[in-house]
Design an enzyme around this catalytic site. Structure first.
Site, PDB file in Angstrom:
ATOM      1  CB  VAL A  25      45.078  37.799  42.738  1.00 44.07           C
ATOM      2  CG1 VAL A  25      45.679  38.228  41.532  1.00 44.07           C
ATOM      3  CG2 VAL A  25      44.091  36.669  42.522  1.00 44.07           C
ATOM      4  CB  VAL A  51      40.527  39.985  43.534  1.00 41.80           C
ATOM      5  CG1 VAL A  51      40.779  40.395  44.996  1.00 41.80           C
ATOM      6  CG2 VAL A  51      41.759  40.015  42.737  1.00 41.80           C
ATOM      7  CG  LEU A 422      23.870  34.850  39.275  1.00 45.69           C
ATOM      8  CD1 LEU A 422      23.328  35.723  38.129  1.00 45.69           C
ATOM      9  CD2 LEU A 422      23.327  33.451  39.295  1.00 45.69           C
ATOM     10  CG  LEU A 477      19.196  34.820  32.751  1.00 44.79           C
ATOM     11  CD1 LEU A 477      19.307  36.326  32.901  1.00 44.79           C
ATOM     12  CD2 LEU A 477      20.434  34.103  33.250  1.00 44.79           C
ATOM     13  CB  ILE A 480      15.519  36.698  35.998  1.00 51.48           C
ATOM     14  CG1 ILE A 480      16.644  36.568  36.796  1.00 51.48           C
ATOM     15  CG2 ILE A 480      14.878  37.990  35.559  1.00 51.48           C
ATOM     16  CD1 ILE A 480      16.327  37.069  38.075  1.00 51.48           C
TER      17      ILE A 480
END
Length: 595
Positions: A25, A51, A422, A477, A480
Protein backbone atom coordinates in the site's frame (compact mmCIF):
# COMPACT_ATOMS: atom_id res chain seq x y z
CA UNK A 1 29.51 3.15 -11.98
CA UNK A 2 25.82 3.89 -12.44
CA UNK A 3 24.34 6.70 -10.40
CA UNK A 4 20.77 6.35 -9.14
CA UNK A 5 18.61 7.00 -6.11
CA UNK A 6 18.95 4.61 -3.18
CA UNK A 7 15.32 3.62 -3.77
CA UNK A 8 16.10 2.64 -7.36
CA UNK A 9 19.15 0.67 -6.19
CA UNK A 10 16.91 -1.21 -3.76
CA UNK A 11 14.47 -2.07 -6.56
CA UNK A 12 17.30 -3.30 -8.79
CA UNK A 13 18.57 -5.53 -5.98
CA UNK A 14 15.10 -7.01 -5.48
CA UNK A 15 15.10 -8.07 -9.13
CA UNK A 16 18.66 -9.41 -8.97
CA UNK A 17 17.67 -11.47 -5.91
CA UNK A 18 14.83 -13.06 -7.89
CA UNK A 19 11.84 -10.98 -6.78
CA UNK A 20 9.11 -10.73 -9.42
CA UNK A 21 6.08 -9.84 -7.27
CA UNK A 22 5.32 -7.50 -4.41
CA UNK A 23 2.27 -6.63 -2.31
CA UNK A 24 1.68 -3.34 -0.60
CA UNK A 25 0.00 0.00 0.00
CA UNK A 26 1.74 3.25 -1.07
CA UNK A 27 1.91 6.37 1.07
CA UNK A 28 3.77 9.67 1.24
CA UNK A 29 6.86 8.37 3.00
CA UNK A 30 7.34 5.40 0.64
CA UNK A 31 6.35 7.10 -2.62
CA UNK A 32 9.97 7.51 -3.83
CA UNK A 33 10.32 3.74 -3.60
CA UNK A 34 7.10 3.31 -5.58
CA UNK A 35 8.44 5.71 -8.20
CA UNK A 36 11.54 3.52 -8.49
CA UNK A 37 9.33 0.43 -8.65
CA UNK A 38 7.39 1.91 -11.57
CA UNK A 39 10.42 3.19 -13.46
CA UNK A 40 12.50 0.05 -12.84
CA UNK A 41 9.84 -2.35 -14.13
CA UNK A 42 10.08 -6.09 -13.80
CA UNK A 43 8.15 -6.41 -10.52
CA UNK A 44 4.38 -6.95 -10.53
CA UNK A 45 2.70 -5.09 -7.66
CA UNK A 46 -0.61 -6.11 -6.05
CA UNK A 47 -2.35 -3.24 -4.25
CA UNK A 48 -3.69 -4.51 -0.93
CA UNK A 49 -6.54 -2.93 1.07
CA UNK A 50 -4.75 -3.32 4.42
CA UNK A 51 -1.02 -3.47 5.10
CA UNK A 52 -1.42 -6.46 7.40
CA UNK A 53 -3.17 -8.12 4.48
CA UNK A 54 -0.17 -7.34 2.27
CA UNK A 55 2.16 -9.05 4.76
CA UNK A 56 0.01 -12.19 4.77
CA UNK A 57 -0.13 -12.14 0.97
CA UNK A 58 3.67 -12.07 0.97
CA UNK A 59 3.78 -15.09 3.28
CA UNK A 60 1.33 -17.08 1.17
CA UNK A 61 3.41 -16.20 -1.89
CA UNK A 62 6.65 -17.39 -0.26
CA UNK A 63 5.18 -20.66 0.90
CA UNK A 64 3.82 -21.70 -2.50
CA UNK A 65 7.06 -22.45 -4.36
CA UNK A 66 10.66 -23.22 -3.36
CA UNK A 67 12.84 -20.13 -3.60
CA UNK A 68 10.01 -17.61 -3.44
CA UNK A 69 10.44 -14.61 -1.16
CA UNK A 70 7.35 -12.50 -0.73
CA UNK A 71 7.80 -8.73 -0.46
CA UNK A 72 5.35 -6.35 1.22
CA UNK A 73 5.63 -2.57 1.16
CA UNK A 74 4.05 0.16 3.25
CA UNK A 75 4.50 3.73 4.30
CA UNK A 76 5.70 5.10 7.65
CA UNK A 77 4.02 4.77 11.03
CA UNK A 78 0.90 2.57 11.10
CA UNK A 79 1.86 0.68 7.94
CA UNK A 80 4.83 -0.79 9.77
CA UNK A 81 2.90 -1.53 12.93
CA UNK A 82 0.19 -3.18 10.81
CA UNK A 83 2.87 -5.51 9.44
CA UNK A 84 3.94 -6.76 12.87
CA UNK A 85 1.35 -9.53 12.91
CA UNK A 86 2.55 -10.66 9.48
CA UNK A 87 6.16 -10.65 10.67
CA UNK A 88 5.22 -12.63 13.78
CA UNK A 89 3.37 -15.16 11.63
CA UNK A 90 6.37 -15.50 9.33
CA UNK A 91 9.02 -15.90 12.01
CA UNK A 92 6.88 -18.37 13.93
CA UNK A 93 6.72 -20.67 10.91
CA UNK A 94 10.24 -19.96 9.58
CA UNK A 95 9.01 -18.17 6.45
CA UNK A 96 11.19 -15.56 4.71
CA UNK A 97 9.34 -12.39 3.79
CA UNK A 98 10.76 -8.90 3.28
CA UNK A 99 8.83 -5.92 4.67
CA UNK A 100 9.87 -2.49 3.38
CA UNK A 101 8.55 0.62 5.11
CA UNK A 102 8.90 4.31 4.52
CA UNK A 103 10.02 6.61 7.33
CA UNK A 104 10.07 10.29 8.19
CA UNK A 105 13.18 12.25 7.16
CA UNK A 106 16.25 11.35 9.21
CA UNK A 107 16.51 14.79 10.80
CA UNK A 108 13.01 14.68 12.32
CA UNK A 109 12.50 11.00 13.22
CA UNK A 110 13.28 11.86 16.85
CA UNK A 111 10.99 14.93 16.86
CA UNK A 112 7.65 13.11 16.87
CA UNK A 113 7.20 13.90 13.18
CA UNK A 114 3.93 12.84 11.56
CA UNK A 115 3.78 9.01 11.37
CA UNK A 116 7.35 8.67 12.64
CA UNK A 117 7.77 5.59 14.82
CA UNK A 118 10.78 3.48 15.76
CA UNK A 119 9.51 0.54 13.73
CA UNK A 120 12.89 -1.21 13.79
CA UNK A 121 12.75 -1.52 17.58
CA UNK A 122 9.15 -2.68 17.46
CA UNK A 123 9.90 -5.32 14.80
CA UNK A 124 13.16 -6.70 16.21
CA UNK A 125 11.57 -9.47 18.34
CA UNK A 126 9.70 -10.88 15.30
CA UNK A 127 12.38 -10.62 12.62
CA UNK A 128 15.87 -11.89 11.84
CA UNK A 129 16.85 -8.26 11.19
CA UNK A 130 15.00 -4.97 11.52
CA UNK A 131 16.87 -1.81 10.62
CA UNK A 132 16.25 1.84 9.83
CA UNK A 133 18.82 2.81 7.19
CA UNK A 134 20.21 6.27 8.02
CA UNK A 135 22.86 6.50 5.28
CA UNK A 136 21.84 6.13 1.65
CA UNK A 137 25.11 4.48 0.69
CA UNK A 138 24.28 1.60 3.05
CA UNK A 139 21.08 0.68 1.21
CA UNK A 140 22.64 -1.88 -1.21
CA UNK A 141 24.52 -3.63 1.57
CA UNK A 142 21.48 -3.73 3.85
CA UNK A 143 19.29 -5.28 1.13
CA UNK A 144 22.06 -7.75 0.23
CA UNK A 145 22.35 -8.75 3.91
CA UNK A 146 18.55 -9.04 4.18
CA UNK A 147 18.34 -11.70 1.49
CA UNK A 148 21.35 -13.50 2.94
CA UNK A 149 19.71 -13.64 6.38
CA UNK A 150 16.28 -14.63 5.09
CA UNK A 151 17.75 -17.63 3.25
CA UNK A 152 20.46 -18.69 5.73
CA UNK A 153 20.01 -21.01 8.68
CA UNK A 154 16.46 -21.08 9.95
CA UNK A 155 14.59 -18.91 7.40
CA UNK A 156 12.65 -15.91 8.59
CA UNK A 157 11.50 -12.36 7.85
CA UNK A 158 13.37 -9.05 7.67
CA UNK A 159 12.13 -5.45 7.91
CA UNK A 160 13.97 -2.58 6.21
CA UNK A 161 12.86 0.95 7.12
CA UNK A 162 13.80 3.68 4.63
CA UNK A 163 13.56 7.37 5.58
CA UNK A 164 12.22 9.40 2.66
CA UNK A 165 15.41 11.46 2.31
CA UNK A 166 17.48 8.28 2.20
CA UNK A 167 15.29 6.93 -0.60
CA UNK A 168 15.78 10.12 -2.63
CA UNK A 169 19.54 10.43 -2.19
CA UNK A 170 21.61 9.49 -5.23
CA UNK A 171 24.34 6.87 -4.75
CA UNK A 172 26.77 4.92 -6.89
CA UNK A 173 25.52 1.39 -7.58
CA UNK A 174 26.42 -1.05 -10.35
CA UNK A 175 23.66 -3.63 -10.91
CA UNK A 176 25.73 -5.48 -13.52
CA UNK A 177 28.31 -6.62 -10.97
CA UNK A 178 25.94 -7.23 -8.02
CA UNK A 179 26.05 -10.75 -6.62
CA UNK A 180 23.86 -12.23 -3.86
CA UNK A 181 25.77 -13.35 -0.79
CA UNK A 182 26.37 -17.08 -0.38
CA UNK A 183 23.67 -18.74 1.69
CA UNK A 184 24.75 -20.47 4.90
CA UNK A 185 23.05 -23.69 5.89
CA UNK A 186 24.49 -25.92 8.64
CA UNK A 187 25.27 -29.42 7.41
CA UNK A 188 25.32 -32.72 9.26
CA UNK A 189 28.46 -34.83 9.12
CA UNK A 190 28.65 -38.45 8.08
CA UNK A 191 29.59 -39.42 11.65
CA UNK A 192 26.53 -37.62 13.06
CA UNK A 193 24.17 -39.35 10.64
CA UNK A 194 25.72 -42.75 11.35
CA UNK A 195 25.13 -42.21 15.07
CA UNK A 196 21.59 -41.00 14.49
CA UNK A 197 20.76 -43.98 12.30
CA UNK A 198 22.14 -46.37 14.93
CA UNK A 199 19.11 -45.47 17.08
CA UNK A 200 16.86 -46.40 14.17
CA UNK A 201 18.60 -49.76 13.74
CA UNK A 202 18.25 -50.54 17.45
CA UNK A 203 14.51 -49.84 17.53
CA UNK A 204 11.60 -52.16 16.75
CA UNK A 205 8.81 -49.64 16.12
CA UNK A 206 10.37 -46.43 14.77
CA UNK A 207 8.59 -43.41 13.31
CA UNK A 208 9.81 -40.28 11.55
CA UNK A 209 8.21 -37.00 12.64
CA UNK A 210 8.42 -34.85 9.51
CA UNK A 211 8.25 -31.12 10.20
CA UNK A 212 7.83 -28.02 8.10
CA UNK A 213 11.59 -27.76 7.77
CA UNK A 214 11.48 -30.61 5.27
CA UNK A 215 9.06 -28.69 3.06
CA UNK A 216 11.01 -25.46 3.54
CA UNK A 217 14.21 -27.23 2.45
CA UNK A 218 12.44 -28.72 -0.59
CA UNK A 219 13.39 -32.15 0.71
CA UNK A 220 10.07 -34.03 0.56
CA UNK A 221 11.19 -36.44 -2.16
CA UNK A 222 14.27 -37.30 -0.09
CA UNK A 223 12.07 -37.95 2.95
CA UNK A 224 9.96 -40.39 0.95
CA UNK A 225 13.06 -42.14 -0.40
CA UNK A 226 14.57 -42.53 3.07
CA UNK A 227 11.31 -43.74 4.61
CA UNK A 228 10.88 -46.31 1.82
CA UNK A 229 14.50 -47.49 2.10
CA UNK A 230 14.21 -48.10 5.84
CA UNK A 231 10.47 -48.96 5.86
CA UNK A 232 9.88 -46.37 8.58
CA UNK A 233 6.36 -44.97 9.07
CA UNK A 234 6.10 -41.18 8.82
CA UNK A 235 4.07 -38.86 11.03
CA UNK A 236 3.86 -35.39 9.43
CA UNK A 237 3.34 -32.40 11.67
CA UNK A 238 0.71 -29.85 10.69
CA UNK A 239 3.45 -27.75 9.08
CA UNK A 240 4.95 -30.83 7.42
CA UNK A 241 1.65 -32.15 6.08
CA UNK A 242 2.04 -33.06 2.42
CA UNK A 243 5.72 -34.00 2.65
CA UNK A 244 4.45 -37.58 2.26
CA UNK A 245 1.13 -38.17 0.51
CA UNK A 246 -1.74 -39.12 2.80
CA UNK A 247 -2.36 -42.30 0.81
CA UNK A 248 1.26 -43.49 0.99
CA UNK A 249 1.58 -46.84 2.76
CA UNK A 250 4.11 -45.33 5.17
CA UNK A 251 1.96 -42.36 6.18
CA UNK A 252 0.97 -43.16 9.77
CA UNK A 253 -1.22 -40.10 10.34
CA UNK A 254 -0.85 -36.85 12.25
CA UNK A 255 -0.33 -36.63 16.01
CA UNK A 256 -1.47 -34.04 18.49
CA UNK A 257 -4.10 -32.75 20.88
CA UNK A 258 -6.16 -31.03 18.14
CA UNK A 259 -5.02 -31.44 14.53
CA UNK A 260 -4.52 -35.17 14.68
CA UNK A 261 -5.92 -38.47 13.51
CA UNK A 262 -7.12 -41.17 15.88
CA UNK A 263 -4.83 -43.63 14.13
CA UNK A 264 -1.94 -41.13 14.16
CA UNK A 265 -1.98 -40.80 17.94
CA UNK A 266 -2.43 -44.56 18.35
CA UNK A 267 0.49 -45.31 16.04
CA UNK A 268 2.75 -42.83 17.79
CA UNK A 269 1.92 -44.23 21.23
CA UNK A 270 2.96 -47.69 20.01
CA UNK A 271 6.36 -46.45 18.77
CA UNK A 272 9.67 -46.90 20.58
CA UNK A 273 11.88 -44.48 18.62
CA UNK A 274 11.22 -41.08 17.05
CA UNK A 275 13.41 -39.39 14.46
CA UNK A 276 12.32 -35.75 14.25
CA UNK A 277 13.48 -33.84 11.18
CA UNK A 278 12.80 -30.13 10.69
CA UNK A 279 10.20 -30.00 13.46
CA UNK A 280 9.98 -27.98 16.67
CA UNK A 281 7.90 -30.21 18.99
CA UNK A 282 5.06 -27.66 19.00
CA UNK A 283 2.67 -28.01 21.89
CA UNK A 284 -0.36 -28.76 19.69
CA UNK A 285 1.65 -31.77 18.46
CA UNK A 286 3.14 -32.97 21.77
CA UNK A 287 0.52 -31.68 24.19
CA UNK A 288 1.62 -30.41 27.58
CA UNK A 289 1.90 -33.90 29.07
CA UNK A 290 5.45 -34.44 27.85
CA UNK A 291 5.81 -37.51 30.05
CA UNK A 292 3.09 -39.14 27.91
CA UNK A 293 4.56 -37.92 24.64
CA UNK A 294 8.08 -38.99 25.51
CA UNK A 295 7.25 -42.19 27.41
CA UNK A 296 10.09 -44.70 27.12
CA UNK A 297 10.85 -43.68 23.54
CA UNK A 298 14.26 -42.66 22.28
CA UNK A 299 14.44 -39.38 20.37
CA UNK A 300 16.82 -38.02 17.75
CA UNK A 301 16.21 -34.44 16.67
CA UNK A 302 17.57 -32.95 13.44
CA UNK A 303 17.00 -29.21 13.00
CA UNK A 304 18.63 -26.31 11.19
CA UNK A 305 18.49 -24.06 14.27
CA UNK A 306 21.01 -24.99 17.03
CA UNK A 307 18.95 -23.45 19.82
CA UNK A 308 15.94 -25.58 18.82
CA UNK A 309 17.73 -28.75 19.96
CA UNK A 310 16.66 -29.38 23.55
CA UNK A 311 14.32 -26.39 23.66
CA UNK A 312 11.19 -28.39 24.53
CA UNK A 313 12.85 -31.51 25.91
CA UNK A 314 16.35 -33.00 25.65
CA UNK A 315 16.62 -35.58 22.86
CA UNK A 316 18.84 -38.63 23.17
CA UNK A 317 20.85 -37.19 20.29
CA UNK A 318 20.69 -33.92 18.37
CA UNK A 319 22.00 -32.96 14.95
CA UNK A 320 22.16 -29.37 13.68
CA UNK A 321 21.56 -29.52 9.95
CA UNK A 322 19.51 -28.37 7.03
CA UNK A 323 16.90 -31.07 6.42
CA UNK A 324 17.91 -31.62 2.80
CA UNK A 325 21.58 -32.13 3.60
CA UNK A 326 20.73 -34.46 6.47
CA UNK A 327 18.34 -36.56 4.38
CA UNK A 328 20.89 -36.90 1.58
CA UNK A 329 23.31 -38.38 4.11
CA UNK A 330 20.59 -40.52 5.72
CA UNK A 331 19.88 -42.01 2.28
CA UNK A 332 23.57 -42.57 1.56
CA UNK A 333 24.08 -44.46 4.83
CA UNK A 334 20.79 -46.37 4.50
CA UNK A 335 21.71 -47.59 1.01
CA UNK A 336 25.00 -48.93 2.30
CA UNK A 337 23.25 -50.66 5.19
CA UNK A 338 20.69 -52.18 2.83
CA UNK A 339 23.44 -53.46 0.52
CA UNK A 340 25.09 -55.06 3.54
CA UNK A 341 21.79 -56.66 4.64
CA UNK A 342 21.72 -54.70 7.89
CA UNK A 343 18.35 -52.95 7.60
CA UNK A 344 15.71 -54.65 9.77
CA UNK A 345 12.49 -55.99 8.25
CA UNK A 346 9.75 -53.57 9.36
CA UNK A 347 6.88 -55.21 7.45
CA UNK A 348 4.90 -56.19 10.54
CA UNK A 349 5.27 -52.78 12.15
CA UNK A 350 4.25 -50.98 8.96
CA UNK A 351 1.26 -53.30 8.56
CA UNK A 352 0.10 -52.59 12.09
CA UNK A 353 0.16 -48.83 11.47
CA UNK A 354 -1.98 -49.28 8.36
CA UNK A 355 -4.35 -51.57 10.26
CA UNK A 356 -5.02 -48.71 12.68
CA UNK A 357 -5.35 -46.33 9.73
CA UNK A 358 -8.20 -48.47 8.43
CA UNK A 359 -9.98 -48.94 11.73
CA UNK A 360 -9.64 -45.82 13.92
CA UNK A 361 -11.71 -43.33 11.92
CA UNK A 362 -13.98 -40.42 12.74
CA UNK A 363 -17.38 -40.18 11.17
CA UNK A 364 -17.87 -37.58 8.44
CA UNK A 365 -21.17 -38.59 6.85
CA UNK A 366 -24.08 -36.83 8.55
CA UNK A 367 -27.32 -35.75 6.88
CA UNK A 368 -28.29 -33.25 9.58
CA UNK A 369 -29.84 -29.88 8.72
CA UNK A 370 -28.36 -27.47 9.74
CA UNK A 371 -25.20 -29.21 8.62
CA UNK A 372 -22.49 -30.74 10.71
CA UNK A 373 -19.07 -29.46 9.63
CA UNK A 374 -17.75 -33.00 9.12
CA UNK A 375 -19.97 -33.37 6.06
CA UNK A 376 -18.45 -30.23 4.51
CA UNK A 377 -14.95 -31.75 4.60
CA UNK A 378 -16.24 -35.04 3.22
CA UNK A 379 -17.71 -33.20 0.23
CA UNK A 380 -14.51 -31.17 -0.15
CA UNK A 381 -12.57 -34.43 -0.43
CA UNK A 382 -14.88 -35.46 -3.24
CA UNK A 383 -14.81 -32.12 -5.08
CA UNK A 384 -11.18 -31.03 -4.83
CA UNK A 385 -8.41 -33.23 -6.20
CA UNK A 386 -4.79 -33.91 -5.20
CA UNK A 387 -3.51 -30.78 -6.98
CA UNK A 388 -5.50 -28.51 -4.65
CA UNK A 389 -3.58 -26.07 -2.49
CA UNK A 390 -5.51 -25.63 0.78
CA UNK A 391 -5.02 -22.39 2.74
CA UNK A 392 -6.25 -21.82 6.29
CA UNK A 393 -5.24 -20.35 9.64
CA UNK A 394 -6.91 -21.16 12.99
CA UNK A 395 -10.17 -22.21 14.64
CA UNK A 396 -12.42 -25.24 14.68
CA UNK A 397 -12.56 -25.04 10.88
CA UNK A 398 -8.80 -25.54 10.64
CA UNK A 399 -8.73 -28.27 13.30
CA UNK A 400 -11.56 -30.24 11.72
CA UNK A 401 -10.07 -29.67 8.27
CA UNK A 402 -6.75 -31.12 9.40
CA UNK A 403 -8.53 -34.14 10.84
CA UNK A 404 -10.65 -34.87 7.76
CA UNK A 405 -9.18 -33.37 4.58
CA UNK A 406 -6.49 -35.10 2.50
CA UNK A 407 -3.21 -33.64 1.27
CA UNK A 408 -0.99 -35.34 -1.27
CA UNK A 409 1.83 -32.93 -2.10
CA UNK A 410 4.22 -30.57 -0.32
CA UNK A 411 3.09 -26.93 -0.17
CA UNK A 412 -0.50 -28.02 -0.72
CA UNK A 413 -1.47 -27.44 2.91
CA UNK A 414 -0.54 -23.82 3.62
CA UNK A 415 -1.43 -23.15 7.20
CA UNK A 416 -0.39 -20.51 9.70
CA UNK A 417 0.89 -22.77 12.45
CA UNK A 418 2.51 -20.90 15.31
CA UNK A 419 0.84 -17.49 15.36
CA UNK A 420 -2.62 -18.33 14.00
CA UNK A 421 -3.92 -14.78 13.43
CA UNK A 422 -7.55 -14.49 12.46
CA UNK A 423 -7.93 -12.86 9.06
CA UNK A 424 -4.81 -14.56 7.64
CA UNK A 425 -6.67 -16.86 5.27
CA UNK A 426 -8.03 -14.47 2.62
CA UNK A 427 -4.81 -12.53 1.99
CA UNK A 428 -2.63 -15.65 2.25
CA UNK A 429 -4.85 -17.38 -0.33
CA UNK A 430 -4.42 -14.38 -2.62
CA UNK A 431 -0.65 -14.68 -2.26
CA UNK A 432 -0.79 -18.41 -3.01
CA UNK A 433 -3.01 -17.93 -6.07
CA UNK A 434 -0.77 -15.12 -7.30
CA UNK A 435 2.30 -17.35 -6.96
CA UNK A 436 0.65 -20.32 -8.69
CA UNK A 437 -2.20 -19.28 -10.98
CA UNK A 438 -2.38 -22.76 -12.52
CA UNK A 439 -3.21 -24.88 -9.47
CA UNK A 440 -6.63 -24.82 -7.80
CA UNK A 441 -6.53 -22.88 -4.52
CA UNK A 442 -9.14 -23.55 -1.85
CA UNK A 443 -9.28 -21.44 1.29
CA UNK A 444 -11.04 -22.58 4.45
CA UNK A 445 -12.41 -20.19 7.08
CA UNK A 446 -14.81 -19.98 9.95
CA UNK A 447 -17.07 -16.94 9.90
CA UNK A 448 -14.92 -14.91 12.30
CA UNK A 449 -11.64 -15.48 10.45
CA UNK A 450 -13.45 -14.61 7.22
CA UNK A 451 -14.64 -11.27 8.58
CA UNK A 452 -11.28 -10.06 9.94
CA UNK A 453 -9.68 -8.98 6.64
CA UNK A 454 -12.69 -9.44 4.37
CA UNK A 455 -11.85 -6.28 2.42
CA UNK A 456 -8.96 -8.15 0.78
CA UNK A 457 -11.53 -9.99 -1.37
CA UNK A 458 -11.73 -6.76 -3.37
CA UNK A 459 -7.99 -7.05 -4.04
CA UNK A 460 -8.47 -10.42 -5.71
CA UNK A 461 -11.46 -9.08 -7.65
CA UNK A 462 -9.50 -6.04 -8.83
CA UNK A 463 -6.45 -8.05 -9.85
CA UNK A 464 -8.41 -11.04 -11.21
CA UNK A 465 -6.97 -13.60 -8.81
CA UNK A 466 -9.47 -16.49 -8.63
CA UNK A 467 -9.80 -19.10 -5.93
CA UNK A 468 -12.57 -20.91 -4.03
CA UNK A 469 -13.20 -19.93 -0.41
CA UNK A 470 -15.12 -22.43 1.73
CA UNK A 471 -16.77 -20.56 4.60
CA UNK A 472 -18.23 -22.64 7.42
CA UNK A 473 -20.64 -20.41 9.31
CA UNK A 474 -22.07 -21.17 12.73
CA UNK A 475 -22.13 -17.55 13.96
CA UNK A 476 -19.93 -18.53 16.89
CA UNK A 477 -16.34 -18.27 18.03
CA UNK A 478 -16.37 -22.05 17.99
CA UNK A 479 -12.88 -22.85 19.23
CA UNK A 480 -13.04 -20.29 22.03
CA UNK A 481 -16.50 -21.53 23.03
CA UNK A 482 -15.13 -25.06 23.20
CA UNK A 483 -12.13 -23.87 25.22
CA UNK A 484 -14.52 -22.21 27.69
CA UNK A 485 -16.31 -25.47 28.49
CA UNK A 486 -13.74 -26.31 31.17
CA UNK A 487 -14.37 -22.93 32.81
CA UNK A 488 -18.12 -23.51 32.70
CA UNK A 489 -18.77 -20.32 30.73
CA UNK A 490 -20.10 -19.35 27.35
CA UNK A 491 -19.12 -15.70 27.34
CA UNK A 492 -18.60 -13.17 24.54
CA UNK A 493 -18.32 -15.84 21.86
CA UNK A 494 -21.78 -15.49 20.28
CA UNK A 495 -21.89 -13.76 16.92
CA UNK A 496 -25.57 -14.30 16.17
CA UNK A 497 -28.01 -11.49 15.55
CA UNK A 498 -31.08 -11.01 13.39
CA UNK A 499 -29.99 -9.02 10.36
CA UNK A 500 -32.81 -6.59 9.53
CA UNK A 501 -31.69 -6.64 5.89
CA UNK A 502 -31.61 -10.42 5.59
CA UNK A 503 -34.38 -11.95 7.72
CA UNK A 504 -34.02 -15.23 5.81
CA UNK A 505 -30.74 -15.83 7.67
CA UNK A 506 -32.47 -16.13 11.02
CA UNK A 507 -29.85 -15.57 13.74
CA UNK A 508 -26.81 -16.10 11.50
CA UNK A 509 -26.36 -12.36 11.21
CA UNK A 510 -23.86 -11.25 8.59
CA UNK A 511 -24.97 -11.76 5.00
CA UNK A 512 -21.65 -12.98 3.63
CA UNK A 513 -23.10 -13.51 0.15
CA UNK A 514 -24.06 -9.84 -0.19
CA UNK A 515 -20.77 -8.67 1.29
CA UNK A 516 -18.73 -10.88 -1.04
CA UNK A 517 -20.77 -9.77 -4.05
CA UNK A 518 -20.40 -6.15 -2.98
CA UNK A 519 -16.62 -6.61 -3.02
CA UNK A 520 -16.71 -7.88 -6.60
CA UNK A 521 -16.75 -11.63 -5.97
CA UNK A 522 -19.22 -14.45 -6.50
CA UNK A 523 -20.87 -16.30 -3.62
CA UNK A 524 -23.11 -19.30 -3.04
CA UNK A 525 -24.97 -20.12 0.18
CA UNK A 526 -25.61 -23.78 1.03
CA UNK A 527 -28.04 -24.86 3.75
CA UNK A 528 -28.33 -28.61 3.14
CA UNK A 529 -25.54 -31.20 2.85
CA UNK A 530 -26.90 -32.59 -0.40
CA UNK A 531 -26.26 -29.20 -2.05
CA UNK A 532 -22.56 -29.06 -1.25
CA UNK A 533 -21.20 -31.10 -4.15
CA UNK A 534 -23.06 -29.09 -6.78
CA UNK A 535 -22.07 -25.83 -5.07
CA UNK A 536 -18.38 -26.73 -5.15
CA UNK A 537 -18.59 -27.63 -8.83
CA UNK A 538 -20.40 -24.38 -9.60
CA UNK A 539 -17.80 -22.43 -7.61
CA UNK A 540 -14.95 -23.91 -9.66
CA UNK A 541 -16.71 -22.94 -12.89
CA UNK A 542 -17.51 -19.40 -11.70
CA UNK A 543 -13.92 -18.84 -10.56
CA UNK A 544 -12.62 -19.94 -13.96
CA UNK A 545 -15.17 -17.84 -15.87
CA UNK A 546 -15.00 -14.58 -13.92
CA UNK A 547 -11.43 -14.81 -12.53
CA UNK A 548 -12.50 -13.73 -9.05
CA UNK A 549 -12.80 -15.49 -5.67
CA UNK A 550 -15.95 -17.55 -5.23
CA UNK A 551 -17.24 -17.98 -1.68
CA UNK A 552 -19.18 -21.12 -0.78
CA UNK A 553 -20.87 -20.49 2.55
CA UNK A 554 -22.07 -23.58 4.41
CA UNK A 555 -24.61 -22.83 7.13
CA UNK A 556 -23.70 -25.12 10.04
CA UNK A 557 -25.45 -26.17 13.17
CA UNK A 558 -24.62 -23.63 15.86
CA UNK A 559 -22.62 -25.97 18.12
CA UNK A 560 -20.38 -28.85 17.14
CA UNK A 561 -17.59 -29.99 19.43
CA UNK A 562 -14.58 -31.11 17.38
CA UNK A 563 -12.36 -33.91 18.66
CA UNK A 564 -9.51 -32.71 20.86
CA UNK A 565 -7.90 -33.24 24.23
CA UNK A 566 -9.32 -31.30 27.15
CA UNK A 567 -6.22 -32.19 29.18
CA UNK A 568 -3.56 -31.42 26.51
CA UNK A 569 -2.64 -35.11 26.59
CA UNK A 570 -2.30 -37.02 23.29
CA UNK A 571 -3.49 -40.20 24.98
CA UNK A 572 -6.67 -38.51 26.20
CA UNK A 573 -8.65 -37.22 23.20
CA UNK A 574 -12.33 -36.47 23.70
CA UNK A 575 -14.44 -37.75 20.80
CA UNK A 576 -17.60 -35.68 21.07
CA UNK A 577 -19.35 -37.04 17.97
CA UNK A 578 -20.22 -40.59 16.91
CA UNK A 579 -17.25 -42.49 15.51
CA UNK A 580 -17.27 -44.37 12.22
CA UNK A 581 -18.56 -47.89 12.74
CA UNK A 582 -19.38 -48.81 9.13
CA UNK A 583 -17.80 -47.81 5.79
CA UNK A 584 -20.62 -45.45 4.88
CA UNK A 585 -19.81 -43.31 7.90
CA UNK A 586 -16.46 -42.21 6.42
CA UNK A 587 -16.78 -42.66 2.65
CA UNK A 588 -13.81 -40.43 1.75
CA UNK A 589 -11.34 -41.81 4.30
CA UNK A 590 -7.90 -42.72 2.94
CA UNK A 591 -8.56 -46.38 3.67
CA UNK A 592 -12.04 -47.92 3.75
CA UNK A 593 -13.15 -48.55 7.29
CA UNK A 594 -12.20 -52.04 8.42
CA UNK A 595 -14.64 -53.38 10.99
Amino acid sequence: MARMTAARAAVEILKLEGVTDAFGVPGAAINPFYKALKEGGGISHTLARHVEGASHMAEGYTRTKPGNIGVCIGTSGPAGTDMITGLYSAIGDSIPILCITGQAPTNVIHKEDFQAVDIASIAKPVTKMAVTVLEAAQVPGVFQQAFHLMRSGRPGPVLIDLPIDVQLTEIEFDPETYEPLSVYKPSATRAQIEKAISFLLASERPVIVAGGGIIGADASELLVEFAELTQTPVIPTLMGWGALADDHELNAGMVGVQTSHRYGNANFLESDFVLGIGNRWANRHTGYKLDVYRGERKFVHVDIEPTQIGKIFPPDYGVVSDAKVALELFIEVAKELKAAGRLPDRADWVASTQERKASLLRRTHFDNVPMKPQRVYEEMNKAFGPDTRYVTTIGLSQIAGAQMLHVYKPRHWINCGQAGPLGWTIPAAIGVAKADPESPVVALSGDYDFQFLIEELAVAAQHRIPYVHVLVNNAYLGLIRQAQIGLDINFQVNLEFENINAPELGVYGVDHVKVAEGLGCKAIRVTEPGQLGAAFEQAKKLAAEYRVPVVVEAILERITNISMSRTMDISDISEFEDLATEPGHAPTSIKPLKV
